[in-house]
Design a protein around this motif. Sequence first.
Motif, short mmCIF file in Angstrom:
data_model
loop_
_atom_site.label_atom_id
_atom_site.label_comp_id
_atom_site.label_asym_id
_atom_site.label_seq_id
_atom_site.Cartn_x
_atom_site.Cartn_y
_atom_site.Cartn_z
N ASN A 160 25.45 48.00 -44.58
CA ASN A 160 24.40 48.80 -43.96
C ASN A 160 23.55 49.50 -45.01
O ASN A 160 22.33 49.49 -44.94
CB ASN A 160 25.02 49.85 -43.04
CG ASN A 160 24.78 49.53 -41.59
OD1 ASN A 160 24.02 48.65 -41.26
ND2 ASN A 160 25.45 50.27 -40.74
N LEU A 172 24.06 55.12 -35.86
CA LEU A 172 24.17 56.53 -35.48
C LEU A 172 25.43 56.83 -34.67
O LEU A 172 25.95 57.94 -34.74
CB LEU A 172 22.93 56.95 -34.68
CG LEU A 172 21.62 56.97 -35.45
CD1 LEU A 172 20.48 57.37 -34.54
CD2 LEU A 172 21.71 57.90 -36.64
N ARG A 173 25.90 55.87 -33.91
CA ARG A 173 27.07 56.10 -33.07
C ARG A 173 28.33 55.75 -33.84
O ARG A 173 28.58 54.61 -34.17
CB ARG A 173 26.99 55.25 -31.81
CG ARG A 173 28.13 55.52 -30.85
CD ARG A 173 28.10 54.57 -29.70
NE ARG A 173 28.29 53.22 -30.21
CZ ARG A 173 27.86 52.14 -29.59
NH1 ARG A 173 27.19 52.23 -28.50
NH2 ARG A 173 28.08 50.95 -30.09
N ARG A 174 29.10 56.75 -34.11
CA ARG A 174 30.38 56.53 -34.80
C ARG A 174 31.47 56.69 -33.76
O ARG A 174 31.81 57.80 -33.38
CB ARG A 174 30.54 57.51 -35.93
CG ARG A 174 29.53 57.27 -37.02
CD ARG A 174 29.86 58.06 -38.20
NE ARG A 174 31.18 57.67 -38.65
CZ ARG A 174 31.64 57.87 -39.85
NH1 ARG A 174 30.89 58.44 -40.73
NH2 ARG A 174 32.84 57.52 -40.19
N ARG A 175 32.02 55.62 -33.33
CA ARG A 175 33.02 55.66 -32.28
C ARG A 175 34.39 56.09 -32.81
O ARG A 175 35.07 56.87 -32.21
CB ARG A 175 33.16 54.29 -31.64
CG ARG A 175 31.90 53.80 -31.01
CD ARG A 175 32.10 52.46 -30.45
NE ARG A 175 32.18 52.58 -29.01
CZ ARG A 175 32.50 51.62 -28.21
NH1 ARG A 175 32.79 50.46 -28.69
NH2 ARG A 175 32.53 51.80 -26.93
N LEU A 220 16.55 48.60 -32.62
CA LEU A 220 17.15 49.66 -31.80
C LEU A 220 18.67 49.52 -31.73
O LEU A 220 19.40 50.51 -31.80
CB LEU A 220 16.55 49.64 -30.39
CG LEU A 220 15.12 50.13 -30.28
CD1 LEU A 220 14.61 49.93 -28.86
CD2 LEU A 220 15.02 51.59 -30.68
N TRP A 221 19.16 48.29 -31.60
CA TRP A 221 20.61 48.07 -31.58
C TRP A 221 21.23 48.51 -32.89
O TRP A 221 22.27 49.15 -32.93
CB TRP A 221 20.90 46.59 -31.32
CG TRP A 221 22.34 46.26 -31.49
CD1 TRP A 221 23.36 46.49 -30.62
CD2 TRP A 221 22.93 45.66 -32.65
NE1 TRP A 221 24.55 46.06 -31.16
CE2 TRP A 221 24.32 45.55 -32.41
CE3 TRP A 221 22.42 45.20 -33.86
CZ2 TRP A 221 25.18 45.00 -33.33
CZ3 TRP A 221 23.29 44.65 -34.77
CH2 TRP A 221 24.65 44.57 -34.50
N TRP A 222 20.59 48.15 -34.00
CA TRP A 222 21.09 48.52 -35.32
C TRP A 222 21.09 50.03 -35.49
O TRP A 222 22.07 50.61 -35.97
CB TRP A 222 20.26 47.84 -36.38
CG TRP A 222 20.73 48.00 -37.78
CD1 TRP A 222 22.00 48.31 -38.19
CD2 TRP A 222 19.97 47.86 -38.97
NE1 TRP A 222 22.06 48.36 -39.57
CE2 TRP A 222 20.82 48.09 -40.06
CE3 TRP A 222 18.65 47.54 -39.22
CZ2 TRP A 222 20.39 48.02 -41.37
CZ3 TRP A 222 18.22 47.47 -40.53
CH2 TRP A 222 19.09 47.71 -41.58
N LEU A 223 20.02 50.69 -35.05
CA LEU A 223 19.93 52.14 -35.16
C LEU A 223 21.03 52.82 -34.35
O LEU A 223 21.70 53.73 -34.84
CB LEU A 223 18.55 52.62 -34.70
CG LEU A 223 18.32 54.12 -34.74
CD1 LEU A 223 18.34 54.61 -36.18
CD2 LEU A 223 17.00 54.47 -34.09
N THR A 224 21.25 52.39 -33.12
CA THR A 224 22.30 53.01 -32.32
C THR A 224 23.68 52.72 -32.89
O THR A 224 24.57 53.56 -32.85
CB THR A 224 22.25 52.55 -30.85
OG1 THR A 224 22.33 51.12 -30.80
CG2 THR A 224 20.99 53.02 -30.17
N ALA A 225 23.87 51.52 -33.45
CA ALA A 225 25.17 51.20 -34.06
C ALA A 225 25.43 52.06 -35.28
O ALA A 225 26.56 52.47 -35.53
CB ALA A 225 25.22 49.72 -34.43
#
Length: 195
Positions: A9, A87-90, A80-85
């Motif tokens: 990333n 930013l979102r740390r599961r 958008l998918w990459w950005l949410t992936a």
Amino acid sequence: MTKVLRTVNRVLLGFIGLVLVALGGSVLAVGLGLNPPAWWIHDGRHDVLLSEAERTRWRDDDWWWPTVIALLAVLVLLALWWLTAVLRRRRLSEVLVDTGDGAGALLRGRALEGVLTTDARNLDGVARAHVLLTGRRDAPETRVRLLLEPNVDAGEALHDLTTGALAHARNSAGLASLPTEVRLKAVKHGAERVS
């Protein structure tokens, strides 16, 4: 695996950023009057990005505009998918453990999840257990899903989980608290035909 993804990333974001800064800076420099090299795509400050011939080349072809719009839509959705992936740390990768000497130690998040899952699975009446560690490394939180055997008291299973596995994990890691979201679900058996 998460370290590799994080590195990929960062390298990919750095490369894209570098390309955009280089292109934007060079277009700005040419626009401000600097002479570009002979191989550069712009000749001077009054040159346009796309000439009229380039802009109208495929205008009359029926496939051109739907293809351009579909390609741009796919690129926007991927971005958008990459950005949410990103930013979102599961999943929490490590937990800061208080060792009492002021220095602290790092505990792998997957190790704590594995111990919690094993402890929860060993509780009476639990068919399956899944634990996910979230939050920050100095304030972890857990999400626990338990699949209970038929005729098991959910309140008793929750009490056993809270006073057993979760209390053990909290005390072992030296945490003041370990907020937990628990989801309980009962196993459903199909009807059996008796002859």
